[in-house]
Design an enzyme around this catalytic site. Structure first.
Site, mmCIF file in Angstrom:
data_model
loop_
_atom_site.group_PDB
_atom_site.id
_atom_site.type_symbol
_atom_site.label_atom_id
_atom_site.label_comp_id
_atom_site.label_asym_id
_atom_site.label_seq_id
_atom_site.Cartn_x
_atom_site.Cartn_y
_atom_site.Cartn_z
ATOM 1 N N GLY A 120 1.956 -0.365 -5.094
ATOM 2 C CA GLY A 120 1.960 -1.813 -4.943
ATOM 3 C C GLY A 120 1.219 -2.273 -3.704
ATOM 4 O O GLY A 120 1.298 -1.641 -2.648
ATOM 5 N N GLU A 125 0.829 -1.207 0.000
ATOM 6 C CA GLU A 125 0.000 0.000 0.000
ATOM 7 C C GLU A 125 0.864 1.257 0.000
ATOM 8 O O GLU A 125 0.669 2.173 0.782
ATOM 9 C CB GLU A 125 -0.968 0.006 1.184
ATOM 10 C CG GLU A 125 -2.016 -1.083 1.109
ATOM 11 C CD GLU A 125 -3.069 -0.942 2.185
ATOM 12 O OE1 GLU A 125 -4.215 -0.663 1.826
ATOM 13 O OE2 GLU A 125 -2.749 -1.123 3.376
ATOM 14 N N HIS A 126 1.837 1.274 -0.897
ATOM 15 C CA HIS A 126 2.666 2.458 -1.076
ATOM 16 C C HIS A 126 3.343 2.395 -2.436
ATOM 17 O O HIS A 126 3.283 1.371 -3.135
ATOM 18 C CB HIS A 126 3.718 2.588 0.043
ATOM 19 C CG HIS A 126 4.670 1.437 0.125
ATOM 20 N ND1 HIS A 126 4.586 0.476 1.115
ATOM 21 C CD2 HIS A 126 5.711 1.067 -0.659
ATOM 22 C CE1 HIS A 126 5.543 -0.412 0.941
ATOM 23 N NE2 HIS A 126 6.238 -0.083 -0.131
ATOM 24 N N ALA A 127 3.978 3.491 -2.814
ATOM 25 C CA ALA A 127 4.785 3.564 -4.026
ATOM 26 C C ALA A 127 6.157 4.091 -3.650
ATOM 27 O O ALA A 127 6.349 4.666 -2.571
ATOM 28 C CB ALA A 127 4.120 4.466 -5.063
#
Length: 325
Positions: free
Chosen positions: A288, A241-243
């Site tokens: 992602g 839950e981040h890029a």
């Protein structure tokens, strides 16, 4: 159609009660609905029979609120939200009769959210853009953008497709690795999300077992600076839950299986990693998510850069803004 509707003004049924003066044009308030004076309702909304809306409530444009719904103080509803029949919202974790908190917890439904019939949403929760809450679900914690959640307590079972005016949303392939890629070393599937791809890694098997070597230029698209393992993740939990702004990553399911969603802000794909001879490349500036972990799964992640806190983008709206720039 009444004269009010033809003029673009809000329509209030003869048996409806709308005390608010801040209701947008084209909005329809039907019989036995009651909107208190402090509420703010956007344009082109549909407020169905027996809906009650308190004072400290903000509703965006093009929202549908089906019969039997109550929107309590502290609720913030984005644009194009659908709220199904008898969905229940709460705003006090420890309610007592005639005892009121200094401020009610704020619950946020971001744009394009859908709430199924009879779902219950606990207070202080944020439901991310495009998420879908199944009928009867009990939502006890924040829901990520585009996630589909069901059950009590609600858990993620999938992710919705992304639609964008810049590119149509891609069909999300659900790839198990071996079936999609075949056995040929170096075979690749481009996912249509930034530069992300699946690749068949070198692999060897004999009576002694199996081996998958990882070498730069032979499966690995970069020289890894940092490697880590993800394991003991409950199937109901979500990782990622981040890029990353600059960091590249390469993911291999060393044991068991895990589903991975990749999202470049315009299109999205989901793959299922189950084969240790298949690697997934995550390009920079790709959101992602990893979920649906098998009980014994072991996810190997290789990164092109050391840990850098400033390289992470953890807010999806910020990520979309950066992509659009």
């Amino acid at each position: 159609m009444t004269e009010q509707q033809s003029n673009g003004l809000p329509f209030v049924h003869a048996n409806g009660l709308c005390e608010s003066k801040r209701v947008g044009p084209g909005t329809r308030v039907w019989a036995f609905a009651h909107i208190l004076p402090g509420a703010r309702i956007g344009a082109n909304c549909n407020v169905c029979d027996h809906v009650f809306i308190e004072n400290d409530v903000i509703v965006g444009d093009d929202v549908t609120i089906k019969c039997g719904v109550q929107l309590w103080d502290g609720l913030r509803v984005g644009n194009r939200v659908f709220i199904g029949p008898n969905a229940t919202f709460t705003n006090d974790m420890r309610p007592r009769s005639k005892v009121y908190p200094d401020a009610f917890l704020q619950t946020v439904l971001e744009d394009d959210v859908s709430i199924g019939a009879n779902a219950t949403i606990l207070p202080g929760i944020r439901i991310g853009r495009g998420a879908m809450v199944g009928a009867g679900a009990v939502v006890t914690r924040d829901v990520p953008p585009y996630a589909t959640v069901v059950g009590n307590p609600a858990v993620i079972i999938g992710y919705q497709d992304t639609q964008s005016s810049q590119t149509a949303s891609a069909e999300r392939p659900r790839l198990g690795g071996a079936d999609a890629l075949g056995a040929k070393i170096g075979s690749r599937i481009e996912l249509g999300v930034s530069n992300c791809f699946l690749e068949r890694l070198p692999h060897f098997s004999d009576m002694r077992g199996s081996l998958t070597p990882l070498e730069n230029g032979k499966g690995l698209p970069f020289v890894p600076v940092r490697n880590f393992l993800v394991y003991d993740v409950a199937s109901s939990r979500v990782r990622g839950e981040h890029a990353h702004r600059k960091c590249e990553q390469f993911l291999v399911a060393a044991r068991g299986g895990v589903s991975v969603v990749v999202d470049d802000g315009r299109s999205r794909a989901e793959v299922r990693l189950t084969d240790p001879s298949v690697g997934l490349y995550l390009a920079p500036m790709v959101w992602g998510i990893q979920y649906k972990f098998d009980r014994d799964s072991l996810l190997l992640v290789m990164a092109s850069r050391p840990y850098e806190a400033d390289d992470y983008i953890r807010d999806y709206d910020e990520f979309r803004e950066l992509v659009n720039r």
